[in-house]
Design a protein around this motif. Structure first.
Motif, PDB file in Angstrom:
ATOM      1  N   UNK A  35      27.397 -45.145 -14.976  1.00  0.00           N
ATOM      2  CA  UNK A  35      27.699 -46.577 -15.000  1.00  0.00           C
ATOM      3  C   UNK A  35      29.158 -46.824 -15.359  1.00  0.00           C
ATOM      4  N   UNK A  36      29.704 -46.046 -16.280  1.00  0.00           N
ATOM      5  CA  UNK A  36      31.076 -46.256 -16.735  1.00  0.00           C
ATOM      6  C   UNK A  36      32.119 -45.783 -15.737  1.00  0.00           C
ATOM      7  N   UNK A  37      31.888 -44.648 -15.121  1.00  0.00           N
ATOM      8  CA  UNK A  37      32.898 -44.060 -14.244  1.00  0.00           C
ATOM      9  C   UNK A  37      32.766 -44.600 -12.821  1.00  0.00           C
ATOM     10  N   UNK A  38      33.136 -45.858 -12.665  1.00  0.00           N
ATOM     11  CA  UNK A  38      33.040 -46.542 -11.371  1.00  0.00           C
ATOM     12  C   UNK A  38      34.386 -47.111 -10.955  1.00  0.00           C
ATOM     13  N   UNK A  39      34.458 -47.496  -9.694  1.00  0.00           N
ATOM     14  CA  UNK A  39      35.666 -48.159  -9.199  1.00  0.00           C
ATOM     15  C   UNK A  39      35.884 -49.489  -9.905  1.00  0.00           C
ATOM     16  N   UNK A  40      34.783 -50.182 -10.249  1.00  0.00           N
ATOM     17  CA  UNK A  40      34.891 -51.473 -10.935  1.00  0.00           C
ATOM     18  C   UNK A  40      35.513 -51.300 -12.322  1.00  0.00           C
ATOM     19  N   UNK A  41      35.097 -50.278 -13.047  1.00  0.00           N
ATOM     20  CA  UNK A  41      35.677 -50.011 -14.365  1.00  0.00           C
ATOM     21  C   UNK A  41      37.152 -49.653 -14.227  1.00  0.00           C
ATOM     22  N   UNK A  42      37.453 -48.828 -13.258  1.00  0.00           N
ATOM     23  CA  UNK A  42      38.844 -48.435 -13.002  1.00  0.00           C
ATOM     24  C   UNK A  42      39.706 -49.668 -12.712  1.00  0.00           C
ATOM     25  N   UNK A  43      39.195 -50.576 -11.892  1.00  0.00           N
ATOM     26  CA  UNK A  43      39.937 -51.797 -11.550  1.00  0.00           C
ATOM     27  C   UNK A  43      40.136 -52.681 -12.780  1.00  0.00           C
ATOM     28  N   UNK A  44      39.135 -52.773 -13.631  1.00  0.00           N
ATOM     29  CA  UNK A  44      39.239 -53.594 -14.843  1.00  0.00           C
ATOM     30  C   UNK A  44      40.264 -53.012 -15.814  1.00  0.00           C
ATOM     31  N   UNK A  45      40.281 -51.695 -15.952  1.00  0.00           N
ATOM     32  CA  UNK A  45      41.287 -51.045 -16.800  1.00  0.00           C
ATOM     33  C   UNK A  45      42.686 -51.355 -16.271  1.00  0.00           C
ATOM     34  N   UNK A  46      42.861 -51.264 -14.970  1.00  0.00           N
ATOM     35  CA  UNK A  46      44.159 -51.553 -14.345  1.00  0.00           C
ATOM     36  C   UNK A  46      44.542 -53.018 -14.579  1.00  0.00           C
ATOM     37  N   UNK A  47      43.574 -53.913 -14.421  1.00  0.00           N
ATOM     38  CA  UNK A  47      43.822 -55.346 -14.596  1.00  0.00           C
ATOM     39  C   UNK A  47      44.236 -55.662 -16.041  1.00  0.00           C
ATOM     40  N   UNK A  49      45.291 -53.473 -18.525  1.00  0.00           N
ATOM     41  CA  UNK A  49      46.327 -52.668 -19.164  1.00  0.00           C
ATOM     42  C   UNK A  49      47.486 -52.257 -18.254  1.00  0.00           C
ATOM     43  N   UNK A  50      47.428 -52.626 -16.987  1.00  0.00           N
ATOM     44  CA  UNK A  50      48.499 -52.246 -16.067  1.00  0.00           C
ATOM     45  C   UNK A  50      48.645 -50.736 -16.008  1.00  0.00           C
ATOM     46  N   UNK A  51      49.870 -50.258 -16.108  1.00  0.00           N
ATOM     47  CA  UNK A  51      50.121 -48.818 -16.046  1.00  0.00           C
ATOM     48  C   UNK A  51      50.183 -48.159 -17.425  1.00  0.00           C
ATOM     49  N   UNK A  52      49.874 -48.922 -18.484  1.00  0.00           N
ATOM     50  CA  UNK A  52      49.950 -48.331 -19.818  1.00  0.00           C
ATOM     51  C   UNK A  52      48.708 -47.514 -20.164  1.00  0.00           C
ATOM     52  N   UNK A  53      47.596 -47.782 -19.484  1.00  0.00           N
ATOM     53  CA  UNK A  53      46.379 -46.994 -19.678  1.00  0.00           C
ATOM     54  C   UNK A  53      45.715 -46.780 -18.341  1.00  0.00           C
TER      55      UNK A  53
END
Length: 60
Positions: A35-47, A49-53
């Motif tokens: 559930x955690x390792x998804x494209x949606x989670x990846x997109x939310x992290x990017x949204x 934290x930008x490139x800092x995380x």
């Protein structure tokens, strides 16, 4: 169960999903990882934290 070796050049702080060795193959832990390792989670992290995380589950 997914395990990853950390490289020397990664950030010093990494969030991870951990379980006792005796419980690592339980269905609930595998579901949490899935559930955690998804494209949606990846997109939310990017949204947020930008490139800092960034998600570490697909780092090579």
């Amino acid at each position: 169960m997914l395990t990853q070796n950390l490289k020397k050049n990664v950030d010093p702080y990494i969030n991870l999903i951990a379980a006792r060795k005796t419980e690592a193959n339980k269905k609930v832990y595998k579901q949490i990882v899935k559930v955690y390792q998804t494209k949606a989670t990846k997109a939310e992290i990017k949204k947020l934290f930008g490139n800092s995380q960034y998600p570490a589950w697909n780092l090579k």
